[in-house]
Scaffold this motif. Structure first.
Motif, PDB file in Angstrom:
ATOM      1  N   THR A  28       0.838  -1.194   0.000  1.00  0.00           N
ATOM      2  CA  THR A  28       0.000   0.000   0.000  1.00  0.00           C
ATOM      3  C   THR A  28       0.871   1.242   0.000  1.00  0.00           C
ATOM      4  O   THR A  28       2.098   1.184   0.108  1.00  0.00           O
ATOM      5  CB  THR A  28      -0.938   0.039   1.220  1.00  0.00           C
ATOM      6  N   GLN A  29       0.204   2.382  -0.105  1.00  0.00           N
ATOM      7  CA  GLN A  29       0.916   3.650  -0.193  1.00  0.00           C
ATOM      8  C   GLN A  29       1.785   3.906   1.025  1.00  0.00           C
ATOM      9  O   GLN A  29       2.866   4.500   0.922  1.00  0.00           O
ATOM     10  CB  GLN A  29      -0.103   4.782  -0.372  1.00  0.00           C
ATOM     11  N   ARG A  30       1.327   3.493   2.208  1.00  0.00           N
ATOM     12  CA  ARG A  30       2.116   3.688   3.419  1.00  0.00           C
ATOM     13  C   ARG A  30       1.988   2.461   4.307  1.00  0.00           C
ATOM     14  O   ARG A  30       0.897   2.092   4.728  1.00  0.00           O
ATOM     15  CB  ARG A  30       1.674   4.935   4.185  1.00  0.00           C
ATOM     16  N   ALA A  31       3.125   1.831   4.561  1.00  0.00           N
ATOM     17  CA  ALA A  31       3.156   0.601   5.347  1.00  0.00           C
ATOM     18  C   ALA A  31       3.863   0.850   6.673  1.00  0.00           C
ATOM     19  O   ALA A  31       4.567   1.847   6.854  1.00  0.00           O
ATOM     20  CB  ALA A  31       3.885  -0.499   4.564  1.00  0.00           C
ATOM     21  N   PHE A  32       3.690  -0.091   7.606  1.00  0.00           N
ATOM     22  CA  PHE A  32       4.411  -0.025   8.879  1.00  0.00           C
ATOM     23  C   PHE A  32       5.791  -0.661   8.708  1.00  0.00           C
ATOM     24  O   PHE A  32       6.102  -1.702   9.285  1.00  0.00           O
ATOM     25  CB  PHE A  32       3.625  -0.765   9.966  1.00  0.00           C
ATOM     26  N   GLY A  33       6.618  -0.032   7.894  1.00  0.00           N
ATOM     27  CA  GLY A  33       7.953  -0.565   7.622  1.00  0.00           C
ATOM     28  C   GLY A  33       8.969   0.547   7.644  1.00  0.00           C
ATOM     29  O   GLY A  33       8.920   1.447   8.488  1.00  0.00           O
ATOM     30  N   THR A  34       9.895   0.521   6.681  1.00  0.00           N
ATOM     31  CA  THR A  34      10.979   1.489   6.670  1.00  0.00           C
ATOM     32  C   THR A  34      10.501   2.911   6.423  1.00  0.00           C
ATOM     33  O   THR A  34      11.208   3.864   6.750  1.00  0.00           O
ATOM     34  CB  THR A  34      12.019   1.120   5.596  1.00  0.00           C
ATOM     35  N   GLY A  35       9.304   3.075   5.869  1.00  0.00           N
ATOM     36  CA  GLY A  35       8.784   4.409   5.623  1.00  0.00           C
ATOM     37  C   GLY A  35       7.943   4.971   6.761  1.00  0.00           C
ATOM     38  O   GLY A  35       7.472   6.097   6.683  1.00  0.00           O
ATOM     39  N   TRP A  36       7.753   4.186   7.822  1.00  0.00           N
ATOM     40  CA  TRP A  36       6.927   4.615   8.962  1.00  0.00           C
ATOM     41  C   TRP A  36       7.877   4.957  10.111  1.00  0.00           C
ATOM     42  O   TRP A  36       8.547   4.082  10.652  1.00  0.00           O
ATOM     43  CB  TRP A  36       5.978   3.491   9.356  1.00  0.00           C
ATOM     44  N   ARG A  37       7.942   6.226  10.496  1.00  0.00           N
ATOM     45  CA  ARG A  37       8.948   6.670  11.472  1.00  0.00           C
ATOM     46  C   ARG A  37       8.277   7.466  12.587  1.00  0.00           C
ATOM     47  O   ARG A  37       8.447   8.671  12.694  1.00  0.00           O
ATOM     48  CB  ARG A  37      10.029   7.501  10.780  1.00  0.00           C
ATOM     49  N   MET A  38       7.520   6.785  13.399  1.00  0.00           N
ATOM     50  CA  MET A  38       6.811   7.430  14.493  1.00  0.00           C
ATOM     51  C   MET A  38       7.593   7.304  15.800  1.00  0.00           C
ATOM     52  O   MET A  38       8.251   6.299  16.044  1.00  0.00           O
ATOM     53  CB  MET A  38       5.427   6.805  14.663  1.00  0.00           C
ATOM     54  N   PRO A  39       7.512   8.326  16.668  1.00  0.00           N
ATOM     55  CA  PRO A  39       8.186   8.229  17.970  1.00  0.00           C
ATOM     56  C   PRO A  39       7.474   7.253  18.892  1.00  0.00           C
ATOM     57  O   PRO A  39       6.256   7.050  18.794  1.00  0.00           O
ATOM     58  CB  PRO A  39       8.115   9.663  18.504  1.00  0.00           C
ATOM     59  N   LEU A  40       8.226   6.668  19.786  1.00  0.00           N
ATOM     60  CA  LEU A  40       7.635   5.790  20.800  1.00  0.00           C
ATOM     61  C   LEU A  40       7.136   6.604  21.990  1.00  0.00           C
ATOM     62  O   LEU A  40       6.036   6.393  22.481  1.00  0.00           O
ATOM     63  CB  LEU A  40       8.682   4.771  21.277  1.00  0.00           C
ATOM     64  N   ALA A  41       7.960   7.485  22.487  1.00  0.00           N
ATOM     65  CA  ALA A  41       7.610   8.296  23.653  1.00  0.00           C
ATOM     66  C   ALA A  41       7.094   9.648  23.171  1.00  0.00           C
ATOM     67  O   ALA A  41       7.868  10.509  22.765  1.00  0.00           O
ATOM     68  CB  ALA A  41       8.824   8.490  24.558  1.00  0.00           C
TER      69      ALA A  41
END
Length: 546
Positions: free
Chosen positions: A529-542
């Motif tokens: 898909t256009q946006r996956a939970f992989g190398t392109g997903w860069r969300m903070p944990l805290a």
């Protein structure tokens, strides 16, 4: 002039092996009287090499590989070879993303990439210096513009909001050329192919010259590449196209643009199916696995994963493991065994009731006075994960996780349990698409998934009578919200304004944020898909939002 578009499946880091693939294709092109061969982006190193590019020895090996390949191809037509090139200026990043001209036994010239993407899965500004000029190859009395992937993805005549200040396509138009060539490694996502060909057609019309596009094929880590190298005529017509998800050689004659692609293109579901099969097969091959193991729960996710594995690796190389608990329905086990029979894969049944009792006994003193809850449910998943990891270790098989994107998004999965494994095949496939894809696969390959599996209400079966919808919104609602939030980047208020229940949207957004720690520890998943939970997903944990 006859130009061969060489569409190969490189292995990242395997300079010698990639050179051999290119050499074999160039020699086939020579037999077909090609005047020039066009490879894909960074084909010699494989794409994307990521932080291998930070090692100077890697650049040295690539340069040596290019020189050796040029010498071996001295008796062949010139080749535009996708490679990396050292930046000898002493300023800026140490490397260029380049196309090297191999001609008469040597590296005769280089053409460098101008636009360096730094979004989604791309991070090229981390490694490469951008080239400020134009690349024009004069060959056989023709002026050929040489571009590399992103260089054509900023055409002001096609994109409403260009990402870069420069527009190399417009600059090429002002310079005047006879054709535009593009070496590409454009990752696959569902439906992207149509947008890509529309862009190439628009560029060809705007410039009034043929556009020839060579694209990588195969899977590397989480990324899939669909190939489908093609050529657009000056009137915008796509008149030649190479295979999807397979190596190919496409010969284009600039003196004859009369051809036409007549076969219908792949449907969205078919290209996702082919992409997942290709991605799993390449991931296993390139990481040196020849077999796979997965848990069979009787649910649709594990069933679809098993079908993909059997297709990618061969049924004899797939082991499906049934691990019933006291809460598992008889139908779940029977359905799993029927699925395995239809696929021809091996099975193993390992009941976990005794292991559950052993965990209960060991934890009883610590849990005294506390009622059973999700803790005990997670222990079941972790028992299964341990058993599967043991089988993977003992037999050297790749452990496939079977969870889908909807579950991964909201954390409806157990870390160190059903998330344990080496590859998450369906990690970017939403639950509603899992159902549609399963129906498509049944029509395509002879009905391997029993209707009972497709029609039963989804359940983790970790407690009596459990159903997914006890904890989650209906999947059609959940997936619609997730698509807007995860892929389109809309806020809770923006999604609610589209008619969704505001409380439901807010809850889903909270679940997505709180599950980030799980996704950080998940195995890689194949991106479709256009946006996956992989190398392109860069969300903070805290973090704290709102």
């Amino acid at each position: 002039m006859r130009i061969a578009l060489i569409q190969t499946n490189p292995v990242v880091g395997d300079v010698q092996g990639n050179a051999a693939r290119v050499e074999a294709a160039v020699r086939r092109a020579a037999v077909l009287s090609a005047d020039l061969c066009l490879t894909t982006e960074m084909v010699l190193t494989g794409y994307p090499p990521r932080d291998l590019l930070l090692y100077s020895d890697f650049a040295r090996r690539a340069a040596e590989g290019a020189r050796d390949l040029a010498a071996r191809l001295a008796d062949c037509p010139p080749v535009l070879l996708g490679c990396i090139e050292e930046n000898a200026s002493g300023r800026g990043k140490p490397l260029y993303n380049a196309a090297l001209l191999l001609s008469k036994g040597r590296v005769a010239a280089s053409y460098r990439k101008s636009l360096l993407p730094s979004y989604d899965v791309f991070d090229e500004t981390r490694y490469f210096e951008a080239y400020p000029g134009l690349n024009i190859l004069e060959l056989g009395g023709r002026r050929l513009a040489v571009t590399i992937c992103e260089d054509i993805w900023n055409d002001a005549g096609f994109f409403e909001h260009p990402l870069y200040e420069r527009d190399p396509v417009a600059e090429i138009g002002r310079a005047g050329v006879d054709a535009l060539l593009n070496l590409s490694a454009s990752p696959f996502t569902m439906g992207k192919h149509q947008a890509r060909e529309a862009m190439l057609s628009a560029i060809a019309r705007n410039l009034g010259v043929p556009v020839l596009y060579a694209n990588q094929v195969g899977g590397n880590d989480d990324l899939l590449f669909d190939g489908r190298s093609c050529a657009a005529a000056p009137d915008g017509r796509i008149f030649a196209r190479a295979s999807a998800f397979a190596e190919d050689l496409l010969l284009v004659d600039l003196a004859d643009l009369s051809g036409e692609v007549r076969e219908p293109d792949l449907s969205d579901l078919e290209e996702v199916w082919q992409g997942l099969v290709t991605g799993l097969g390449d991931y296993a091959r390139k990481t040196c696995f020849s077999s796979a193991v997965l848990g069979l729960s009787g649910g649709i996710d594990s069933a679809l994963t098993a079908v993909i594995a059997a297709q990618a690796l061969g049924p004899d190389n797939v082991l499906g493991v049934c691990m019933p608990s006291p809460y598992s329905s008889r139908g779940s086990v029977d359905d799993s065994l029927e699925l395995a029979r239809r696929l021809g894969i091996r099975t193993l049944t390992m009941p976990i009731a005794d292991l559950m009792r052993a965990f209960d006994a060991a934890l009883a003193p610590a849990f005294a006075g506390r009622a059973p809850d999700v803790t005990e449910e997670n222990i079941q998943a972790r028992i299964r994960g341990n058993l599967l990891m043991a089988l993977s270790n003992k037999f050297g098989s790749l452990l496939l996780t079977t969870g889908n994107k909807s579950e991964l998004a909201v954390g409806y999965c157990t870390i160190y349990g059903d998330m344990s494994g080496g590859l998450a095949v369906l990690a970017d496939v939403p639950k509603t698409m899992v159902y549609r894809l399963s129906d498509h696969v049944n029509e395509r390959v002879g009905g391997p998934i029993p209707r009972e599996i497709i029609e039963k209400p989804p359940s983790a079966e970790l407690r009596p009578g459990q159903k997914d919808q006890d904890s989650l919104p209906p999947y059609d609602v959940l997936d619609a919200i997730l698509a807007l939030h995860v892929e389109s980047g809309l806020s809770v208020d923006q999604i609610a304004a589209r008619g969704f229940d505001a409380a439901t949207v807010a809850r889903v957004a909270r679940l997505v944020a709180s599950a980030e720690f799980k996704r950080r520890q998940a195995p890689p998943g194949l991106k479709v898909t256009q946006r996956a939970f992989g190398t392109g997903w860069r969300m903070p944990l805290a973090c704290r939002l709102g």
